[in-house]
Design an enzyme around this catalytic site. Structure first.
Site, mmCIF file in Angstrom:
data_model
loop_
_atom_site.group_PDB
_atom_site.id
_atom_site.type_symbol
_atom_site.label_atom_id
_atom_site.label_comp_id
_atom_site.label_asym_id
_atom_site.label_seq_id
_atom_site.Cartn_x
_atom_site.Cartn_y
_atom_site.Cartn_z
ATOM 1 N N LYS A 117 3.040 29.856 61.403
ATOM 2 C CA LYS A 117 4.355 30.213 61.948
ATOM 3 C C LYS A 117 4.614 29.560 63.296
ATOM 4 O O LYS A 117 5.749 29.232 63.626
ATOM 5 C CB LYS A 117 4.478 31.716 62.060
ATOM 6 C CG LYS A 117 4.412 32.325 60.688
ATOM 7 C CD LYS A 117 4.789 33.764 60.645
ATOM 8 C CE LYS A 117 4.713 34.181 59.191
ATOM 9 N NZ LYS A 117 5.691 35.102 58.780
ATOM 10 N N LYS A 159 3.915 39.526 65.839
ATOM 11 C CA LYS A 159 3.587 39.020 64.497
ATOM 12 C C LYS A 159 2.250 38.316 64.503
ATOM 13 O O LYS A 159 1.888 37.663 65.485
ATOM 14 C CB LYS A 159 4.640 37.992 64.056
ATOM 15 C CG LYS A 159 5.994 38.541 63.723
ATOM 16 C CD LYS A 159 6.792 37.441 63.061
ATOM 17 C CE LYS A 159 8.120 37.936 62.541
ATOM 18 N NZ LYS A 159 8.827 36.864 61.811
ATOM 19 N N GLU A 201 8.450 37.734 69.174
ATOM 20 C CA GLU A 201 9.831 37.284 69.194
ATOM 21 C C GLU A 201 10.768 38.474 69.291
ATOM 22 O O GLU A 201 10.390 39.616 69.028
ATOM 23 C CB GLU A 201 10.160 36.393 67.994
ATOM 24 C CG GLU A 201 9.853 36.969 66.652
ATOM 25 C CD GLU A 201 10.155 36.008 65.504
ATOM 26 O OE1 GLU A 201 9.749 34.841 65.558
ATOM 27 O OE2 GLU A 201 10.801 36.454 64.564
ATOM 28 N N LYS A 237 12.182 41.452 48.359
ATOM 29 C CA LYS A 237 13.548 41.307 47.879
ATOM 30 C C LYS A 237 13.685 41.926 46.488
ATOM 31 O O LYS A 237 12.770 41.792 45.677
ATOM 32 C CB LYS A 237 13.904 39.817 47.785
ATOM 33 C CG LYS A 237 13.803 39.104 49.124
ATOM 34 C CD LYS A 237 13.706 37.605 48.947
ATOM 35 C CE LYS A 237 13.418 36.933 50.280
ATOM 36 N NZ LYS A 237 13.014 35.521 50.112
ATOM 37 N N ARG A 293 7.598 25.872 48.483
ATOM 38 C CA ARG A 293 7.370 26.099 47.051
ATOM 39 C C ARG A 293 8.688 26.496 46.408
ATOM 40 O O ARG A 293 9.677 26.700 47.101
ATOM 41 C CB ARG A 293 6.372 27.243 46.887
ATOM 42 C CG ARG A 293 6.862 28.488 47.610
ATOM 43 C CD ARG A 293 6.031 29.715 47.332
ATOM 44 N NE ARG A 293 6.282 30.775 48.275
ATOM 45 C CZ ARG A 293 7.268 31.652 48.217
ATOM 46 N NH1 ARG A 293 8.143 31.587 47.230
ATOM 47 N NH2 ARG A 293 7.428 32.586 49.124
#
Lengths: 461, 80
Positions: A117, A159, A201, A237, A293
């Site tokens: 990240k 994170k 963040e 999701k 991907r």
């Protein structure tokens, strides 16, 4: 070199999807599988099936040696990793290349760069893509971290640099909390990912999840517009759309251009997705990460553009240049995908493996089902609970929701519990119909509406 | 005393310990009460505790750590 024989290093609906695209291109398919997947649809459909080990993923779908051996024994010239498993594993991509085959995806170094990240964020900054205000790199010193946290302003997110899929994230509201949680988060990240690296963040409190589909050939990159995936449960999701209906035109083009710029900046090759947080009050968008991907929700982009993403991935991997200029790619109408999981929504989404006793799939115009089930199929308990994706397309968002509602009524999956009742309830919800949801919305909704899920369960055709 | 069995409530992967680097929940010779956690079952990527339905002393583990098990499969022998 055009691909002639493709090994699919995955299972489930994405394996079926890849076999379909390969077959249309005249590519021979080899499906690897575990002991638990001998009866799977992908195994039945493929030209060749090879057992690579026991049910446990670590001993089969995550066994590099067994997969490479199956590929060389059967003269494969390429391996498609699907999503999950080895799809974003740079060492696996390197191993495929070292064995003299094509990895259908970007090279190992690109996966490494975008998978971390911190380095992904640095690349985005350099490419001029907005990122969430946060630490410029990995945090090494707690004093520096505290100073940064107060500069950014609370609430902030801590994170894990090596985290993913929503794991290793903490949200803290003040400095006291921060000083307490940051060392803990580092220890946890060390234990979970073998890397205690952290970054921080700004936490955007009300945000939508919007992502851009990219296709690139190493020299050039195009976008296939955006998807909105704000309906989530536990950061997973459940319902995805294309396009993001409430996005103003000028923001859409800035967002899609930013994603394309990023792909070009890294010389990206293959299909990829650039994920953003979108604050609809300020109309600001921020880069979160790039997935190197194909994604579960790729069909909604296919439905609005008419482009088969898996086909393009296979052609690009075989050495072809992009077949579509940006100006050739038109977004038409509206598409929605819902994820049908073998889970009981009335019982806190308890996994529900079992035998599919009978099956009625919806049909008619604008309806597509990408699945792995058939009547009599025993869904194994060892893998993901996703058993299929229902995708609808129509001229606009309202009619797409009506079509989804109609398709959900036709759908009947006997013998197991599924998330179909959840979607039957959601298609009637005012907030969903207006599209005014953020990434926290579904969890709040579930707290007060779980009774509806039991009711919806009894409705059939 | 009668021999009893602890059965798996779910199908999936059975783990005898909470994490790879930690000791097993229960070992041979341990005494257990009904309701004690004896292992974890991973079903469709989610983890569920396995609680003993019986009380007594564990006299044997029937399945190994990280085995694939069916719902209702015997996990432990218990003498109680």
């Amino acid at each position: 070199m055009t691909i002639k024989t493709l090994l699919i290093a995955n299972r489930g609906e994405i394996a079926v999807r890849i076999i379909r695209a390969a077959r249309e291109l005249g590519i021979r398919t080899i499906q690897v599988h575990s002991d638990a997947d001998t009866e799977s649809l992908a195994v039945q459909m493929a030209d060749v099936a090879v057992n690579i080990g026991p049910a446990q993923s670590s001993k089969s779908y995550l066994n590099t040696e067994a997969i490479i051996k199956a590929a060389t024994d059967n003269h494969a010239d390429a391996i498609h990793p699907g999503y999950g498993f080895f799809a974003e594993n740079a060492d696996f991509a390197d191993a495929v290349l070292a064995a003299g085959m094509i990895f259908v995806g970007p090279d190992g170094d690109t996966i490494r760069m975008m998978g971390d990240k911190v380095s992904a964020r640095q690349v985005a900054d350099k490419a001029g893509v907005p990122t969430v205000p946060g630490s410029p790199g990995r945090i090494n010193d707690m004093h520096e971290a505290q100073w940064l946290a107060s500069e950014i302003g609370f609430p902030v997110m801590i994170k894990a640099a090596a985290g993913g899929g929503g794991r290793g994230i903490r949200i803290v509201d003040n400095m006291e909390d921060f000083s307490h949680q940051a060392p803990q988060a580092s220890a946890e990240a060390q234990a979970a990912f073998g890397d205690g690296g952290l970054y921080i963040e700004k936490f955007i409190e009300r945000s939508r999840h919007i992502e851009v589909q990219i296709l690139a050939d190493g020299d050039n990159a195009v976008h296939l517009f955006e998807r909105e995936c704000s309906l989530q449960r536990r950061r997973q999701k459940v319902w995805e759309e294309a396009p993001a209906a409430l996005l103003p035109k000028n923001v859409r083009s800035a967002l899609c251009d930013a994603a394309t710029q990023l792909a070009k900046a890294v010389g990206y090759c293959g299909a990829g997705t650039v994920e953003f947080l979108y604050d609809d009050r300020s109309q600001d968008f921020y880069f979160i990460e790039m997935n190197t991907r194909i994604q579960v929700e790729h069909p909604v982009s296919e439905m609005i553009t008419g482009i088969d993403l898996i086909r393009e991935m296979l052609l690009i991997a075989g050495g072809a240049k992009l077949r579509h200029a940006q100006s050739d790619i038109i977004g038409k109408g509206h598409a929605i995908e819902v994820r049908i999981n073998a889970e009981d929504p009335a019982q806190n989404f308890m996994p529900f493996p079992g035998v599919v006793s009978d099956l009625t799939l919806p049909g008619g115009p604008g309806v597509r089902f990408d699945g792995l089930i058939y009547p009599g199929y025993a869904i194994p308990p060892f893998y993901d609970s996703l058993i299929g994706k229902l995708i609808v397309w129509d001229e606009d968002r309202n009619s797409a929701i009506e079509r989804l509602k109609r398709a959900l009524r036709e759908m009947k999956i006997g013998g197991i519990k599924t998330t179909v009742p959840l979607f039957r309830a959601l298609v009637n919800d005012e907030s969903v119909r207006r599209g005014t949801v953020d990434t926290k919305w579904l969890e709040h909704w579930l707290e007060t509406n779980s009774a509806k899920l039991t009711l919806e369960e009894d409705k059939a055709i | 005393m009668a021999n009893q069995k602890i059965l798996s409530p779910l199908p999936g992967i059975f783990y005898t310990k909470p994490a790879p680097d930690q000791p097993a929940y229960k070992s041979h010779g341990d005494s257990i009460q009904a309701g004690d956690v004896v292992g974890l079952i991973e079903v469709m990527k989610s983890f569920h505790e396995v609680k003993s339905q019986v009380s007594g002393t564990i006299t044997g583990g029937i399945v190994e750590n990280e085995s694939a098990v069916m719902a209702g499969q015997e996990l432990f022998d218990v003498e109680g």
